[in-house]
Design a protein around this motif. Structure first.
Motif, mmCIF file in Angstrom:
data_model
loop_
_atom_site.group_PDB
_atom_site.id
_atom_site.type_symbol
_atom_site.label_atom_id
_atom_site.label_comp_id
_atom_site.label_asym_id
_atom_site.label_seq_id
_atom_site.Cartn_x
_atom_site.Cartn_y
_atom_site.Cartn_z
ATOM 1 N N GLU A 78 0.827 -1.228 -0.077
ATOM 2 C CA GLU A 78 -0.012 0.187 0.015
ATOM 3 C C GLU A 78 0.850 1.068 0.100
ATOM 4 O OE1 GLU A 78 -3.348 0.705 0.047
ATOM 5 O OE2 GLU A 78 -3.475 -1.234 -0.959
ATOM 6 N N ASP A 79 2.152 1.107 0.449
ATOM 7 C CA ASP A 79 3.000 2.226 0.555
ATOM 8 C C ASP A 79 3.381 2.780 -0.853
ATOM 9 O OD1 ASP A 79 2.857 2.361 3.271
ATOM 10 O OD2 ASP A 79 4.991 1.567 3.386
ATOM 11 N N LYS A 88 1.411 2.498 -3.467
ATOM 12 C CA LYS A 88 0.067 2.769 -4.109
ATOM 13 C C LYS A 88 -0.238 4.103 -3.569
ATOM 14 C CE LYS A 88 -4.892 1.573 -4.587
ATOM 15 N NZ LYS A 88 -5.873 0.496 -4.280
ATOM 16 N N LYS A 89 0.071 4.304 -2.248
ATOM 17 C CA LYS A 89 -0.168 5.713 -1.632
ATOM 18 C C LYS A 89 0.575 6.655 -2.142
ATOM 19 C CE LYS A 89 -0.430 7.999 3.012
ATOM 20 N NZ LYS A 89 -0.210 7.621 4.230
ATOM 21 N N ASP A 90 1.761 6.604 -2.317
ATOM 22 C CA ASP A 90 2.774 7.525 -2.892
ATOM 23 C C ASP A 90 2.332 8.018 -4.377
ATOM 24 O OD1 ASP A 90 4.377 7.644 -0.808
ATOM 25 O OD2 ASP A 90 6.096 6.706 -1.801
ATOM 26 N N LEU A 148 -1.194 10.080 -3.936
ATOM 27 C CA LEU A 148 -0.813 11.303 -3.414
ATOM 28 C C LEU A 148 -0.155 12.293 -4.627
ATOM 29 C CD1 LEU A 148 0.476 10.564 0.232
ATOM 30 C CD2 LEU A 148 -1.672 11.885 -0.149
ATOM 31 N N ARG A 207 4.414 10.943 4.959
ATOM 32 C CA ARG A 207 3.280 10.961 3.850
ATOM 33 C C ARG A 207 2.231 11.772 4.327
ATOM 34 N NH1 ARG A 207 8.069 8.465 2.399
ATOM 35 N NH2 ARG A 207 8.130 7.771 0.526
#
Length: 586
Positions: A314-315, A317-319, A322, A563
């Motif tokens: 998920e890290d 995907k999150k970057d 964002l 983040r």
């Protein structure tokens, strides 16, 4: 535990059966006592369970595991996602081979060494902390991180896993799209005897079958060309509802590849590709034959508790999400070759990627060999990802410090350019990102001379330096020429590929940046002021802002290291959306 990185590690080439070896391993420094480590997190990171930044050139990993009984009779492959830097592997005391290079992974067939009673895997790692001929990128060769240099990565930093395969199996699928003709060339290779063998390829889009191809008695290595646009009313890529991949329309074709031996299935692999074209013409970059203004963010790919290894899928995907929320359509992965899981999400979500490997510090024959060897592995591993549009083999003359006067270093820059173009003619190559370029498809310029917030003289000079092509090409940045003597502007698109770097961190005396502020409200104003200078230029064909997130002492991020946005994402997006999209003057 999600920290164990349980997702399938090779999304471009998936088999159903596999065993994840992440988790608890035995670990030791040199010949010291064994302790516990959590793989794939390096000992310098908190999530490894060790979390010490000591200088140590040699470490060893050890793990015992049992394989499923149903795997007996198969060949067993052992995969290391990436190990920094040199790794020797032993299984049950028997040497299996070694690999040099910390950017991408390696595999080995360990079948002959197995006991099927409990297998001991040992990985001996050599990563000389102070060797400046290793492609190390931002990993600092001194103990404590400083300015733009970060904590080192030693040892296993991506997933370790096993899979059972037959002696007859698919080895490679390589996709080369041609959107102008609506076709994709598929290169393949397999093991085993071609007699009584059939390779079947089922290609689909959104659960709709696009093509089904069967190759009887395929050669050990061959290729086929498949028409994938034949069912479309609009065959050309200019139709927004089409099947071409882009950040706004990340369409992917799913591939199911089956190798049959007679009526039996010998191997089955799931894969995918995207129909995407990138090229330049008259000072512009074109994506799928349409002008494409790249709004990129510099992404170092570091996390506070896990360094170069993302804590979980998920890290990644999150970057990406964002960055897209802030109005960026891609990133330049800086001095790091990222985990394939990041590239998978960039493919899925629609996110342009410029890919690099870490640079060496010094120039030598050994540095040349190591750099070329790793680049060939990177291109082979990542060729199929449609998100990657540009290779960046050199950055700011790192590893070639005297390129302006040393013909050998100039030859090296040219060699990397032509080598990458010969292996991959579908992407752009930046010869030396920043300045002192030789052969290059893009004129990629770095300029941090925008001054502090109240330095009106520096503000005016920065704005003037971006105002037209002549100013962009003939303004020295960091005291360097844009092109090395003997090379000149050929009308390539001009992009501002590093700028900004505004540090904001409240009450942090160790915070570092190219310019620094201590008032959060000023960050928005400074970002807007710098972007306005880009908006005013009619010669810049794209940009890359420094940077996505804070990394250790380098607090240049639009996000904190955790983040958290320092400015609301919709504000950054509104500013980014104003950037000039009109035709570029050359």
């Amino acid at each position: 535990m999600e920290e164990l990185r349980n997702e399938y590690p090779r999304p471009q080439f998936m088999r159903k059966e596999w065993k994840n070896l992440n988790g608890k391993w035995d670990f030791r420094f040199g010949h010291e006592n064994w302790q516990e480590i959590i793989v794939p997190f390096v000992f310098q990171s908190r999530l490894s369970g060790i979390g010490t930044n000591r200088m140590c050139d040699r470490v060893t990993y050890r793990k015992t595991c049992r394989l499923p009984e149903e795997w007996k009779g198969k060949e067993i492959l052992l995969h290391f996602g990436a190990v920094d830097y040199e790794c020797k592997v032993f299984v049950n005391g028997r040497y299996q081979g070694k690999h040099e290079g910390g950017n991408v992974g390696f595999s080995m067939n360990i079948t002959e060494a197995l006991t099927w009673e409990g297998e001991e895997i040992v990985a001996e790692v050599f990563d000389p902390c102070k060797d400046e001929t290793i492609p190390r990128g931002k990993q600092y060769w001194l103990q404590e991180p400083d300015s733009i240099w970060y904590t080192r990565t030693t040892g296993i930093w991506q997933t370790v896993w096993m899979e059972p395969v037959n002696s007859d199996r698919i080895q490679c699928l390589k996709y080369t799209p041609d959107i102008d003709n609506g076709t994709v060339r598929i290169d393949y290779s397999h093991t085993g005897n071609k007699s009584d063998c059939t390779l079947e390829l089922d290609i689909s889009m959104d659960e709709e079958e696009v093509a089904r191809v069967s190759v009887s008695h395929p050669e050990m290595a061959g290729n086929i060309t498949v028409d994938v646009f034949h069912n479309q009313i609009f065959r050309t890529s200019t139709h927004h509802g089409g099947w071409c991949w882009s950040p706004d329309n990340p369409k992917l074709f799913k591939v199911k590849a089956v190798l049959r031996r007679g009526k039996e299935t010998a191997d089955e692999v799931e894969s995918y590709f995207g129909m995407r074209k990138i090229h330049t013409d008259q000072g512009m970059v074109y994506l799928n034959n349409r002008p494409f203004y790249q709004k990129l963010i510099l992404d170092q790919g570091y996390w506070k508790d896990s360094l170069m290894t993302a804590r979980c899928d998920e890290d990644f995907k999150k970057d990406i999400l964002l960055a897209k929320e802030m109005g960026f359509n891609g990133c330049r992965k800086h001095q790091k070759t990222e985990d394939p899981r990041f590239l998978y999400w960039a493919d899925r979500l629609g996110y342009i990627v410029w890919e690099e490997i870490g640079a060496c510090v010094q120039f030598s024959n050994e540095a040349v060999r190591r750099t070329i060897d790793e680049w060939m592995e990177v291109v082979e591993r990542d060729y199929n990802h449609p998100c990657i549009v540009t290779w960046v083999p050199l950055n700011e003359s790192w590893g070639v410090p005297f390129i302006s006067v040393d013909r050998r270093q100039q030859e090296f820059s040219q060699t990397l350019y032509h080598l990458l173009k010969s292996f991959d003619s579908t992407r752009l190559v930046v010869g030396n990102d920043g300045w002192e370029m030789t052969e290059t498809d893009l004129c990629a310029i770095h300029n941090y001379d925008h001054g502090e917030k109240n330095d009106e003289k520096a503000h005016a000079k920065f704005r003037e330096s971006l105002s037209c092509r002549e100013e962009l090409l003939y303004t020295y940045t960091a005291g360097r020429k844009i092109f090395v003597d003997g090379w000149k502007d050929r009308g390539q698109p001009v992009l501002l590929t590093e700028f900004g770097g505004i540090s904001f961190a409240e009450q942090d005396d160790k915070a570092w940046g190219y310019t620094c502020i201590r008032d959060g409200a000023e960050l928005e104003k400074e970002y807007e002021r710098i972007l306005d200078a880009i908006c005013a230029s009619d010669s810049i064909a794209g940009f890359c802002y420094t940077q996505l997130a804070d990394v250790e002492q380098e607090t240049n991020g639009l996000l904190t290291c955790d983040r958290v946005p320092k400015i609301r994402t919709e504000i950054i997006r509104k500013i980014n959306d104003r950037v000039n999209k009109k035709r570029i003057r050359i």
